[in-house]
Design a protein around this motif. Structure first.
Motif, PDB file in Angstrom:
ATOM      1  N   LEU A  92       2.178  17.384  34.467  1.00  0.00           N
ATOM      2  CA  LEU A  92       2.573  17.924  33.048  1.00  0.00           C
ATOM      3  C   LEU A  92       1.458  17.492  32.086  1.00  0.00           C
ATOM      4  CD1 LEU A  92       4.888  19.305  31.809  1.00  0.00           C
ATOM      5  CD2 LEU A  92       5.682  16.725  31.163  1.00  0.00           C
ATOM      6  N   SER A  93       1.245  18.328  31.187  1.00  0.00           N
ATOM      7  CA  SER A  93       0.028  18.252  30.509  1.00  0.00           C
ATOM      8  C   SER A  93       0.364  17.074  29.175  1.00  0.00           C
ATOM      9  CB  SER A  93      -0.399  19.568  29.687  1.00  0.00           C
ATOM     10  OG  SER A  93      -1.380  19.354  28.650  1.00  0.00           O
ATOM     11  N   THR A  94      -0.753  16.569  28.682  1.00  0.00           N
ATOM     12  CA  THR A  94      -0.032  15.714  27.373  1.00  0.00           C
ATOM     13  C   THR A  94       0.478  16.654  26.260  1.00  0.00           C
ATOM     14  OG1 THR A  94      -1.077  14.038  26.059  1.00  0.00           O
ATOM     15  CG2 THR A  94      -2.340  15.854  26.285  1.00  0.00           C
ATOM     16  N   GLN A  95       0.263  17.959  26.301  1.00  0.00           N
ATOM     17  CA  GLN A  95       0.528  18.783  25.206  1.00  0.00           C
ATOM     18  C   GLN A  95       2.189  19.077  25.202  1.00  0.00           C
ATOM     19  OE1 GLN A  95      -2.957  19.425  23.989  1.00  0.00           O
ATOM     20  NE2 GLN A  95      -1.743  20.996  23.059  1.00  0.00           N
ATOM     21  N   ALA A  96       2.720  18.508  26.481  1.00  0.00           N
ATOM     22  CA  ALA A  96       4.199  18.549  26.358  1.00  0.00           C
ATOM     23  C   ALA A  96       4.825  17.500  25.723  1.00  0.00           C
ATOM     24  CB  ALA A  96       4.780  18.468  28.018  1.00  0.00           C
ATOM     25  N   ASN A  97       4.153  16.445  25.287  1.00  0.00           N
ATOM     26  CA  ASN A  97       4.743  15.212  24.406  1.00  0.00           C
ATOM     27  C   ASN A  97       5.701  14.557  24.944  1.00  0.00           C
ATOM     28  OD1 ASN A  97       4.307  17.895  21.997  1.00  0.00           O
ATOM     29  ND2 ASN A  97       2.746  16.433  22.213  1.00  0.00           N
ATOM     30  N   VAL A  98       5.436  14.012  26.004  1.00  0.00           N
ATOM     31  CA  VAL A  98       6.519  12.889  26.854  1.00  0.00           C
ATOM     32  C   VAL A  98       6.450  11.729  26.360  1.00  0.00           C
ATOM     33  CG1 VAL A  98       7.152  11.919  28.915  1.00  0.00           C
ATOM     34  CG2 VAL A  98       6.557  14.258  28.739  1.00  0.00           C
ATOM     35  N   THR A  99       7.135  11.282  25.392  1.00  0.00           N
ATOM     36  CA  THR A  99       7.461  10.031  24.556  1.00  0.00           C
ATOM     37  C   THR A  99       8.279   9.022  24.745  1.00  0.00           C
ATOM     38  OG1 THR A  99       8.518  10.988  22.666  1.00  0.00           O
ATOM     39  CG2 THR A  99       6.350  11.181  22.546  1.00  0.00           C
ATOM     40  N   ASN A 100       9.314   9.366  25.885  1.00  0.00           N
ATOM     41  CA  ASN A 100      10.397   8.529  26.285  1.00  0.00           C
ATOM     42  C   ASN A 100      10.852   8.798  27.670  1.00  0.00           C
ATOM     43  OD1 ASN A 100      12.786  10.627  26.372  1.00  0.00           O
ATOM     44  ND2 ASN A 100      11.709  11.034  24.536  1.00  0.00           N
ATOM     45  N   ALA A 101      11.384   7.774  28.160  1.00  0.00           N
ATOM     46  CA  ALA A 101      11.853   7.652  29.576  1.00  0.00           C
ATOM     47  C   ALA A 101      12.976   8.985  29.954  1.00  0.00           C
ATOM     48  CB  ALA A 101      12.422   6.534  29.962  1.00  0.00           C
ATOM     49  N   ALA A 102      13.627   9.401  28.971  1.00  0.00           N
ATOM     50  CA  ALA A 102      14.528  10.492  29.291  1.00  0.00           C
ATOM     51  C   ALA A 102      13.966  11.614  29.357  1.00  0.00           C
ATOM     52  CB  ALA A 102      15.641  10.570  28.217  1.00  0.00           C
ATOM     53  N   SER A 103      12.773  12.034  28.600  1.00  0.00           N
ATOM     54  CA  SER A 103      12.109  13.022  28.634  1.00  0.00           C
ATOM     55  C   SER A 103      11.197  12.923  29.969  1.00  0.00           C
ATOM     56  CB  SER A 103      11.153  13.131  27.437  1.00  0.00           C
ATOM     57  OG  SER A 103      10.117  14.263  27.449  1.00  0.00           O
ATOM     58  N   ALA A 104      10.572  11.968  30.537  1.00  0.00           N
ATOM     59  CA  ALA A 104       9.851  11.739  31.488  1.00  0.00           C
ATOM     60  C   ALA A 104      10.782  12.329  32.802  1.00  0.00           C
ATOM     61  CB  ALA A 104       9.466  10.535  31.736  1.00  0.00           C
ATOM     62  N   ALA A 105      11.951  11.699  32.899  1.00  0.00           N
ATOM     63  CA  ALA A 105      13.098  11.932  34.017  1.00  0.00           C
ATOM     64  C   ALA A 105      13.166  13.656  33.965  1.00  0.00           C
ATOM     65  CB  ALA A 105      14.266  11.343  33.843  1.00  0.00           C
ATOM     66  N   PHE A 106      13.423  14.161  32.779  1.00  0.00           N
ATOM     67  CA  PHE A 106      13.708  15.553  32.836  1.00  0.00           C
ATOM     68  C   PHE A 106      12.565  16.308  33.498  1.00  0.00           C
ATOM     69  CE2 PHE A 106      12.842  19.668  30.690  1.00  0.00           C
ATOM     70  CZ  PHE A 106      13.715  20.410  30.831  1.00  0.00           C
ATOM     71  N   TRP A 107      11.345  15.973  33.123  1.00  0.00           N
ATOM     72  CA  TRP A 107      10.197  16.972  33.450  1.00  0.00           C
ATOM     73  C   TRP A 107      10.094  16.581  35.061  1.00  0.00           C
ATOM     74  CZ3 TRP A 107       8.541  20.872  31.324  1.00  0.00           C
ATOM     75  CH2 TRP A 107       8.631  21.133  30.072  1.00  0.00           C
ATOM     76  N   LEU A 108      10.236  15.363  35.293  1.00  0.00           N
ATOM     77  CA  LEU A 108      10.065  15.054  37.070  1.00  0.00           C
ATOM     78  C   LEU A 108      11.331  15.792  37.790  1.00  0.00           C
ATOM     79  CD1 LEU A 108       9.394  11.376  36.699  1.00  0.00           C
ATOM     80  CD2 LEU A 108       7.922  13.260  37.514  1.00  0.00           C
ATOM     81  N   SER A 109      12.385  16.180  37.192  1.00  0.00           N
ATOM     82  CA  SER A 109      13.421  16.695  37.904  1.00  0.00           C
ATOM     83  C   SER A 109      13.253  18.083  37.705  1.00  0.00           C
ATOM     84  CB  SER A 109      14.897  16.610  36.923  1.00  0.00           C
ATOM     85  OG  SER A 109      14.857  17.080  35.761  1.00  0.00           O
ATOM     86  N   GLN A 110      12.252  18.737  36.821  1.00  0.00           N
ATOM     87  CA  GLN A 110      11.891  19.986  37.041  1.00  0.00           C
ATOM     88  C   GLN A 110      10.597  20.392  38.029  1.00  0.00           C
ATOM     89  OE1 GLN A 110      13.669  22.440  35.238  1.00  0.00           O
ATOM     90  NE2 GLN A 110      15.056  20.727  35.016  1.00  0.00           N
ATOM     91  N   GLY A 111      10.107  19.370  38.455  1.00  0.00           N
ATOM     92  CA  GLY A 111       9.188  19.707  39.643  1.00  0.00           C
ATOM     93  C   GLY A 111       7.988  19.102  39.507  1.00  0.00           C
ATOM     94  N   ALA A 112       7.783  18.558  38.154  1.00  0.00           N
ATOM     95  CA  ALA A 112       6.477  17.810  37.948  1.00  0.00           C
ATOM     96  C   ALA A 112       6.199  16.733  38.679  1.00  0.00           C
ATOM     97  CB  ALA A 112       6.229  17.436  36.413  1.00  0.00           C
TER      98      ALA A 112
END
Length: 399
Positions: A99-119
Motif C-alpha cells: 500500500l502506497s503512502t498516498q493511501a494515508n494510513v495514520t492509525n491501527a484500524a486503518s492499517a488493519a482494514f488495508w491488510l484485510s483487503q489483501g495488502a
C-alpha cells in the motif's frame, strides 16, 4: 543499477502508465524486464508503482498491465487506490500488494482494514510520530514500511491539488509541476509588472518549500518501533543522490546490526557515528527535517529563502569498465590536476588527483566534457574500484 551497487535490498520503479511520476523517463516493458532481471541477479527485489488515484478511464487495460508485470517477475506492486487494489487481487492474486503512502494510513484500524483487503505491506503516512508508528506495529500483524529520506510534499502524504489548479497538471495522476518549490511574489491589480515580496516573518518567499525528510539519526528507534522496511525517495533523482543516500543508510543499518543485543534494551540511547550524517549531507538537499517523528513540524521545517541549500559536492564521473584501465563516463567538465574522491560502498571515500585522461582511441585530452567516456590515470592509483562506482569533487565547504 546504482541503487543496487550501493546496497539497496529492493528498488521501486514506474512504468509508462499508472505511476505518480508520469513525466519521468519511466520504464518501457523491455527495459523493465531488463531491470527486474538485473536486480534479481543481484538478489534485489523490484516493486512497481501502480499508485495513481484512478478514474474510470484508467481502469481499461489495467488487468493486462498487471498480468504483464506478473509475467516479468515483479516482486510486488505499490498501490494507493482501492479500485486498483481490487483489480490486482482479481487479475494477479499471487502478486504481492504494497500500500502506497498516498493511501494515508495514520492509525491501527486503518492499517488493519488495508491488510484485510489483501495488502501485504503498508507504507505508512509521513505524518506520524514515532509513538504512533509503534502503536500501529503493535496493533497489526502485516509488514510496515516507513519513508526515511527524500523530498516532502507540503500536502497530506502527497495528496495535493495545487499543481492541478495552477498548471492543469494533476499530481494524483503523476503530472505534478511542483508549484510548492516556486518562489512567490505579490502583484497589485493596478500595478502590473511590479512585484512585491511575500514574506513570512521576513524569512523569504518560498512559502510552500519544505525541507527534505531525513530520519537517519532516528533509525534505532524506528527499528525498535517495528519498521520492517525503510524507503528512500529516489525517482527523478540523479545517480549521485541515489548512490550517496543509499550507501549511507546501508552502512547505518549494517552498523546497527552489529551492535550487541543489550544495546537494544534502550534504542533511544543508540547513536550513529557522526561521519554518517556528514556524508549524507554531501549529496545535496533542501535542508533536513525529521518531520512529524518527534513533534509536529513548524516554520523551522520550511526552507523559505531558497529552493535548495548550497551543495558541497558534485558528481564527476561514473565507472563504466575496468578491463583496459579505469574507463569512466564524465558527468561534469573535468581537467587534469583535479582532486576527486571515489565513493566506496559504505561511507568511505578515497581521495586522488587526476593526472591525465585519454579517449577510447588513446588520445590524450586537455579536458573532458559531460557524456565523454575517458580512461583516467590518478595519483595515487585507485584500488578496489568497481563498475558503477561514482567519483565526486568538492565544490564548497561543508555546511
Amino acid at each position: 543499477m546504482t541503487a543496487v551497487h550501493y546496497g539497496a535490498d529492493a528498488v521501486y520503479l514506474g512504468g509508462k502508465h499508472y505511476s505518480l511520476r508520469a513525466k519521468a523517463g519511466n520504464f518501457n516493458p523491455e527495459k523493465m524486464r531488463e531491470g527486474i532481471n538485473y536486480a534479481h541477479q543481484h538478489n534485489v527485489k523490484v516493486y512497481v508503482t501502480v499508485n495513481i488515484l484512478a478514474h474510470n478511464d484508467d481502469l481499461s487495460g489495467l488487468p493486462d498491465y498487471l498480468r504483464e508485470l506478473h509475467d516479468m517477475g515483479a516482486d510486488g506492486v505499490i498501490i494507493s487506490d482501492p479500485g486498483v487494489l481490487m483489480t490486482a487481487r482479481e487479475a494477479v492474486p499471487d502478486l504481492p500488494i504494497h500500500l502506497s503512502t498516498q493511501a494515508n494510513v495514520t492509525n491501527a484500524a486503518s492499517a488493519a482494514f488495508w491488510l484485510s483487503q489483501g495488502a501485504l505491506r503498508l507504507n505508512l503516512a509521513r505524518e506520524l510520530s514515532m509513538q504512533e508508528i509503534a502503536d500501529i506495529s503493535k496493533g497489526v500483524s502485516g509488514e510496515l514500511e516507513v519513508f526515511v529520506h527524500g523530498a516532502l510534499c507540503i500536502s497530506y502524504s502527497g495528496r495535493c491539488m495545487l499543481s492541478n489548479y495552477m498548471t492543469g497538471r494533476d499530481a494524483n495522476q503523476g503530472n505534478c509541476a511542483h508549484p510548492c518549490r516556486y518562489s512567490y511574489a505579490l502583484v497589485e491589480e493596478k500595478r502590473p509588472g511590479q512585484y512585491f515580496p511575500v514574506d513570512e516573518d521576513e524569512r523569504g518567499t518560498y512559502i510552500f518549500n519544505s525541507k527534505d525528510l531525513c530520519l537517519l539519526e532516528s533509525l534505532p528507534q524506528l527499528i525498535a518501533a517495528g519498521a520492517d522496511s525503510l524507503k528512500i525517495e529516489g525517482r527523478m533523482k540523479s545517480i549521485f543522490y541515489v548512490g550517496g543516500v543509499v550507501r549511507v543508510y546501508r552502512a547505518a543499518l549494517d552498523y546497527l546490526a552489529g551492535l550487541p543485543k543489550e544495546a537494544w534494551e534502550k534504542p533511544e540511547e543508540i547513536t550513529l557515528p557522526q561521519e554518517f550524517m556528514e556524508e549524507l549531507l554531501r549529496t545535496g538537499t533542501r535542508g533536513i527535517t525529521e518531520n512529524f517523528i518527534k513533534e509536529r513540524p513548524g516554520s523551522s521545517e520550511m526552507n523559505y529563502m531558497t529552493s535548495r541549500v548550497i551543495q558541497t559536492y558534485e558528481p564527476i564521473a561514473v565507472v563504466r569498465d575496468l578491463d583496459n584501465g579505469l574507463l569512466v563516463e564524465i558527468r561534469n567538465t573535468l581537467f587534469p590536476g583535479t582532486e576527486v574522491e571515489y565513493m566506496k560502498q559504505g561511507v568511505g571515500a578515497t581521495k586522488v588527483r587526476i593526472t591525465t585522461f585519454r579517449d577510447e582511441e588513446g588520445k590524450t585530452l586537455e579536458k573532458a566534457n559531460p557524456g565523454n567516456r575517458v580512461f583516467l590515470t590518478t595519483e595515487p592509483a585507485l584500488e578496489d574500484v568497481e563498475v558503477l562506482g561514482i567519483l565526486r569533487r568538492k565544490i564548497a565547504d561543508d555546511m
